[in-house]
Design a protein around this motif. Structure first.
Motif, mmCIF file in Angstrom:
data_model
loop_
_atom_site.group_PDB
_atom_site.id
_atom_site.type_symbol
_atom_site.label_atom_id
_atom_site.label_comp_id
_atom_site.label_asym_id
_atom_site.label_seq_id
_atom_site.Cartn_x
_atom_site.Cartn_y
_atom_site.Cartn_z
ATOM 1 N N ASN A 289 11.031 36.645 80.990
ATOM 2 C CA ASN A 289 11.365 37.438 82.184
ATOM 3 C C ASN A 289 12.823 37.900 82.217
ATOM 4 O O ASN A 289 13.368 38.172 83.288
ATOM 5 C CB ASN A 289 11.046 36.666 83.469
ATOM 6 C CG ASN A 289 9.570 36.373 83.617
ATOM 7 O OD1 ASN A 289 8.737 37.241 83.338
ATOM 8 N ND2 ASN A 289 9.243 35.168 84.042
ATOM 9 N N ASN A 290 13.438 37.971 81.075
ATOM 10 C CA ASN A 290 14.792 38.511 80.971
ATOM 11 C C ASN A 290 14.670 39.987 80.576
ATOM 12 O O ASN A 290 14.201 40.301 79.488
ATOM 13 C CB ASN A 290 15.577 37.728 79.916
ATOM 14 C CG ASN A 290 17.034 38.127 79.852
ATOM 15 O OD1 ASN A 290 17.373 39.295 79.940
ATOM 16 N ND2 ASN A 290 17.904 37.146 79.674
ATOM 17 N N ASP A 291 15.069 40.902 81.471
ATOM 18 C CA ASP A 291 14.860 42.324 81.198
ATOM 19 C C ASP A 291 16.122 43.034 80.718
ATOM 20 O O ASP A 291 16.221 44.261 80.806
ATOM 21 C CB ASP A 291 14.278 43.034 82.418
ATOM 22 C CG ASP A 291 15.228 43.070 83.608
ATOM 23 O OD1 ASP A 291 16.325 42.490 83.502
ATOM 24 O OD2 ASP A 291 14.874 43.682 84.632
ATOM 25 N N ASN B 73 21.343 38.123 82.219
ATOM 26 C CA ASN B 73 22.760 38.395 82.034
ATOM 27 C C ASN B 73 22.984 38.883 80.609
ATOM 28 O O ASN B 73 22.573 38.235 79.643
ATOM 29 C CB ASN B 73 23.564 37.113 82.290
ATOM 30 C CG ASN B 73 25.058 37.361 82.312
ATOM 31 O OD1 ASN B 73 25.567 38.261 81.654
ATOM 32 N ND2 ASN B 73 25.775 36.548 83.069
ATOM 33 N N GLU C 189 22.207 45.671 81.562
ATOM 34 C CA GLU C 189 21.567 44.782 82.528
ATOM 35 C C GLU C 189 20.719 45.579 83.521
ATOM 36 O O GLU C 189 21.094 46.685 83.925
ATOM 37 C CB GLU C 189 22.621 43.984 83.301
ATOM 38 C CG GLU C 189 23.366 42.977 82.458
ATOM 39 C CD GLU C 189 24.375 42.182 83.275
ATOM 40 O OE1 GLU C 189 24.515 42.479 84.480
ATOM 41 O OE2 GLU C 189 25.021 41.279 82.706
ATOM 42 N N HIS C 190 19.601 44.990 83.918
ATOM 43 C CA HIS C 190 18.762 45.568 84.957
ATOM 44 C C HIS C 190 18.696 44.570 86.117
ATOM 45 O O HIS C 190 19.711 44.189 86.654
ATOM 46 C CB HIS C 190 17.390 45.926 84.397
ATOM 47 C CG HIS C 190 17.460 47.036 83.385
ATOM 48 N ND1 HIS C 190 17.716 48.349 83.721
ATOM 49 C CD2 HIS C 190 17.345 47.027 82.025
ATOM 50 C CE1 HIS C 190 17.749 49.103 82.623
ATOM 51 N NE2 HIS C 190 17.518 48.324 81.574
ATOM 52 N N ARG C 191 17.522 44.110 86.480
ATOM 53 C CA ARG C 191 17.414 43.219 87.641
ATOM 54 C C ARG C 191 17.484 41.745 87.278
ATOM 55 O O ARG C 191 17.939 40.918 88.051
ATOM 56 C CB ARG C 191 16.101 43.492 88.388
ATOM 57 C CG ARG C 191 16.060 44.846 89.078
ATOM 58 C CD ARG C 191 14.764 45.022 89.823
ATOM 59 N NE ARG C 191 13.618 44.966 88.913
ATOM 60 C CZ ARG C 191 12.359 44.977 89.314
ATOM 61 N NH1 ARG C 191 12.074 45.000 90.605
ATOM 62 N NH2 ARG C 191 11.369 44.947 88.433
ATOM 63 N N ARG C 192 17.016 41.398 86.084
ATOM 64 C CA ARG C 192 16.957 39.985 85.708
ATOM 65 C C ARG C 192 17.683 39.764 84.385
ATOM 66 O O ARG C 192 17.514 40.518 83.437
ATOM 67 C CB ARG C 192 15.492 39.529 85.566
ATOM 68 C CG ARG C 192 14.664 39.674 86.828
ATOM 69 C CD ARG C 192 13.272 39.090 86.621
ATOM 70 N NE ARG C 192 12.582 39.699 85.498
ATOM 71 C CZ ARG C 192 11.873 40.819 85.588
ATOM 72 N NH1 ARG C 192 11.765 41.430 86.751
ATOM 73 N NH2 ARG C 192 11.259 41.308 84.525
#
Length: 270
Positions: free
Chosen positions: A122-124, A78, A73-76
């Motif tokens: 936008n899921n990183d 789950n 996981e990073h910022r955006r």
């Protein structure tokens, strides 16, 4: 005659993946791991499809394919929402990182070849794949954001990314493409009849081949140079940035080499 024997598990043990550093091993234990292993018939394919994250394949002397995926996981996003799916089909096995889709969008799917859909929205969450490939099992690996590397293989190999470098070393045939990154490919077979593509937009292209290759060659660059260890018989127009010609008698397959910002090098393998 299905080729695979499914074994999917969240695991902490990392034996068999010798290239993993201690730091990455600790990171893997703290995140969600996936492991698959099974037998795939020689000539069939193990295909990996990622989106965010690298793909790293290497040779194993065993008779089973092994695949590990580590979700980070990073910022955006789950990590639990990103599924690792396994699809068995007539040509082998495809394993994908499948990201969640927004309401109203078409669902993301894991399918073989050019089929399937995986839009991250936008899921990183990053998914790093590591693969062990036995001799004779074809390897196909692709991602969007990340490097793809397949080294020491003993089978035909095709790799691609969009943002990252691609590197392949195999005794079989190879294809390698990216958009933003460099291409390095070294392959051992000289007997192909179709097309082999090696391309990028921003980066260099280096291809190593056996000395006995006989092929038709198309190479082009906009901001770069062309350099070849092989004597080339030129057909049509020739410049220092574009060339069409043949290596040897030219009665084999086609070799397509292209970049925009970078140089192209053809080298004799070994």
């Amino acid at each position: 005659m299905m080729k695979s024997m499914l074994a999917v598990a969240a695991v902490a043990g990392l034996s068999g993946f010798a290239g993993l550093t201690q730091e990455r091993a600790q990171e893997a234990q703290q995140s969600q791991d996936f492991e698959w292993r099974g037998r795939i018939a020689q000539g069939d394919v193990i295909e990996i499809k990622g989106v965010n994250g690298s793909v790293d394949a290497s040779f194993t002397s065993g008779d089973e394919v092994e695949v590990r995926a580590t979700k980070i996981e990073h910022r955006r996003g789950n990590a639990e929402d990103v599924r690792i799916e396994v699809v068995e089909h007539g040509d082998g096995v495809t394993i994908c990182a499948v990201y969640p889709h927004r309401n109203g969008d078409r669902p993301n799917t894991c399918e073989s070849g050019h089929h399937g859909r995986s839009n991250t929205k936008n899921n990183d969450v990053e998914v790093r794949f590591e693969v062990l490939v036995p001799a004779g099992v074809r390897f196909a690996g692709k991602t969007v954001n990340g490097d793809v590397e397949a080294t020491g293989l003993r089978s035909d190999t095709r790799i691609s990314t969009v943002n990252g470098d691609v590197r392949v070393e195999t005794t079989g045939l190879a294809e390698a493409t990216t958009v933003n990154g460099s291409v390095y490919a070294s392959f051992g077979r000289a007997d192909w009849s179709s097309e082999l593509d090696f391309s990028t937009v921003n980066g260099s292209v280096t291809v190593e081949m056996p000395a006995q290759v006989s092929a038709r060659v198309r190479a082009s660059t906009v901001n770069g140079s062309l350099d070849s260890d092989f004597p080339l018989t030129i057909t049509g127009r020739f410049g220092n940035r574009r060339m069409t010609g043949t290596i040897g008698s030219g009665d084999g397959g086609e070799l397509n080499l292209s970049t925009v910002n970078g140089s192209i090098k053809l080298r004799r393998r070994g």
